[in-house]
Design a protein around this motif. Structure first.
Motif, PDB file in Angstrom:
ATOM      1  N   GLN A   1       1.096  -1.284  -0.076  1.00 22.71           N
ATOM      2  CA  GLN A   1      -0.179   0.030  -0.015  1.00 22.71           C
ATOM      3  C   GLN A   1       0.841   0.810   0.394  1.00 22.71           C
ATOM      4  O   GLN A   1       0.093   2.028   0.263  1.00 22.71           O
ATOM      5  CB  GLN A   1      -1.270   0.278   1.420  1.00 22.71           C
ATOM      6  N   LEU A   2       2.327   0.681   0.141  1.00 19.04           N
ATOM      7  CA  LEU A   2       3.239   2.294   0.034  1.00 19.04           C
ATOM      8  C   LEU A   2       3.228   2.964  -1.177  1.00 19.04           C
ATOM      9  O   LEU A   2       2.734   2.902  -2.127  1.00 19.04           O
ATOM     10  CB  LEU A   2       4.554   1.459   0.151  1.00 19.04           C
ATOM     11  N   ALA A   3       2.960   4.179  -0.938  1.00 16.27           N
ATOM     12  CA  ALA A   3       3.088   4.901  -2.055  1.00 16.27           C
ATOM     13  C   ALA A   3       3.904   4.607  -3.661  1.00 16.27           C
ATOM     14  O   ALA A   3       5.466   4.155  -3.421  1.00 16.27           O
ATOM     15  CB  ALA A   3       2.809   6.879  -2.804  1.00 16.27           C
ATOM     16  N   PRO A   4       4.166   3.951  -4.867  1.00 11.27           N
ATOM     17  CA  PRO A   4       5.178   4.142  -5.873  1.00 11.27           C
ATOM     18  C   PRO A   4       5.978   4.695  -5.636  1.00 11.27           C
ATOM     19  O   PRO A   4       7.521   4.368  -5.506  1.00 11.27           O
ATOM     20  CB  PRO A   4       3.923   3.876  -7.139  1.00 11.27           C
ATOM     21  N   ALA A   5       6.586   5.504  -5.140  1.00 13.54           N
ATOM     22  CA  ALA A   5       7.538   6.302  -5.066  1.00 13.54           C
ATOM     23  C   ALA A   5       8.106   6.564  -4.008  1.00 13.54           C
ATOM     24  O   ALA A   5       9.384   6.051  -3.623  1.00 13.54           O
ATOM     25  CB  ALA A   5       6.959   8.295  -5.697  1.00 13.54           C
TER      26      ALA A   5
ATOM     27  N   GLU B   1       5.280  12.138   2.690  1.00 17.05           N
ATOM     28  CA  GLU B   1       5.295  13.820   4.030  1.00 17.05           C
ATOM     29  C   GLU B   1       6.151  12.697   4.840  1.00 17.05           C
ATOM     30  O   GLU B   1       7.298  13.456   5.471  1.00 17.05           O
ATOM     31  CB  GLU B   1       5.107  14.185   4.291  1.00 17.05           C
ATOM     32  N   CYS B   2       5.440  11.367   5.650  1.00 13.66           N
ATOM     33  CA  CYS B   2       5.226  10.602   6.750  1.00 13.66           C
ATOM     34  C   CYS B   2       6.773  10.253   5.992  1.00 13.66           C
ATOM     35  O   CYS B   2       7.994  10.174   7.097  1.00 13.66           O
ATOM     36  CB  CYS B   2       4.830  10.011   7.097  1.00 13.66           C
ATOM     37  N   PHE B   3       7.188   9.813   4.620  1.00 21.14           N
ATOM     38  CA  PHE B   3       9.003   9.057   4.928  1.00 21.14           C
ATOM     39  C   PHE B   3       9.876  10.394   4.552  1.00 21.14           C
ATOM     40  O   PHE B   3      11.000   9.610   5.266  1.00 21.14           O
ATOM     41  CB  PHE B   3       8.606   7.805   3.090  1.00 21.14           C
ATOM     42  N   GLU B   4       9.902  11.461   4.560  1.00 22.85           N
ATOM     43  CA  GLU B   4      10.837  12.383   4.034  1.00 22.85           C
ATOM     44  C   GLU B   4      11.244  12.634   5.737  1.00 22.85           C
ATOM     45  O   GLU B   4      11.515  12.969   5.550  1.00 22.85           O
ATOM     46  CB  GLU B   4      10.148  13.397   3.298  1.00 22.85           C
ATOM     47  N   ARG B   5       9.784  12.690   6.601  1.00 23.66           N
ATOM     48  CA  ARG B   5      10.491  13.167   8.199  1.00 23.66           C
ATOM     49  C   ARG B   5      11.046  11.968   8.315  1.00 23.66           C
ATOM     50  O   ARG B   5      12.214  11.896   9.620  1.00 23.66           O
ATOM     51  CB  ARG B   5       8.869  13.161   8.198  1.00 23.66           C
TER      52      ARG B   5
ATOM     53  N   GLN C   1      -0.700   5.002   6.209  1.00 26.18           N
ATOM     54  CA  GLN C   1      -2.054   6.586   5.834  1.00 26.18           C
ATOM     55  C   GLN C   1      -2.533   6.078   4.282  1.00 26.18           C
ATOM     56  O   GLN C   1      -1.506   5.588   3.423  1.00 26.18           O
ATOM     57  CB  GLN C   1      -0.990   7.630   5.581  1.00 26.18           C
ATOM     58  N   PRO C   2      -4.026   6.571   4.184  1.00 25.29           N
ATOM     59  CA  PRO C   2      -4.076   6.437   2.734  1.00 25.29           C
ATOM     60  C   PRO C   2      -3.983   7.118   1.775  1.00 25.29           C
ATOM     61  O   PRO C   2      -3.665   6.802   0.768  1.00 25.29           O
ATOM     62  CB  PRO C   2      -5.470   6.575   2.986  1.00 25.29           C
ATOM     63  N   ARG C   3      -3.296   8.314   2.093  1.00 26.78           N
ATOM     64  CA  ARG C   3      -3.188   9.380   1.243  1.00 26.78           C
ATOM     65  C   ARG C   3      -1.486   9.820   0.837  1.00 26.78           C
ATOM     66  O   ARG C   3      -0.804   9.262   1.425  1.00 26.78           O
ATOM     67  CB  ARG C   3      -3.384  10.765   1.334  1.00 26.78           C
ATOM     68  N   TRP C   4      -1.527   9.175  -0.925  1.00 19.62           N
ATOM     69  CA  TRP C   4       0.052   9.003  -1.010  1.00 19.62           C
ATOM     70  C   TRP C   4       0.484   9.660  -0.777  1.00 19.62           C
ATOM     71  O   TRP C   4       1.953   9.889  -0.612  1.00 19.62           O
ATOM     72  CB  TRP C   4       0.391   8.698  -2.201  1.00 19.62           C
TER      73      TRP C   4
END
Length: 75
Positions: A14-18, A53-57, A45-48
Motif C-alpha cells: 500500500q506504500l506510494a509507488p514513489a 511526507e511521513c517517509f521524508e520525515r 496512511q491512505p493518501r500517497w
C-alpha cells in the motif's frame, strides 16, 4: 507463514509507488536504517502525498539525503 505476517507484507504494497521506488534504490547501508515496522506505519496512511511526507520525515530523522532534495537545490 501466519495470516498476520501475510497481512503485514500486503500492507507494504500500500506504500506510494514513489516510496517503493526510493526504497529499491537505497544503498544497503541506508536501507538497513529503515525498519519494516516504520514502513507499515506509513503505509496505513491512505493518501500517497501524506505517505511521502511521513517517509521524508523518516529519512530526515535518519539523516538520509533525499535525491529529490539534492536535485531541487540547484547545487
Amino acid at each position: 507463514v501466519s495470516a498476520a505476517r501475510i497481512g503485514q507484507i500486503i500492507m507494504l504494497g500500500q506504500l506510494a509507488p514513489a516510496i517503493q521506488e526510493r526504497i529499491l534504490f537505497l544503498s544497503p547501508e541506508h536501507a538497513g536504517q529503515i525498519g519494516e515496522r516504520e514502513l507499515r506505519q506509513i503505509a496505513r496512511q491512505p493518501r500517497w502525498d501524506r505517505q511521502c511526507e511521513c517517509f521524508e520525515r523518516l529519512l530526515a530523522a535518519r539523516a538520509l539525503e533525499s535525491p529529490s532534495r539534492n536535485h531541487d537545490s540547484g547545487s
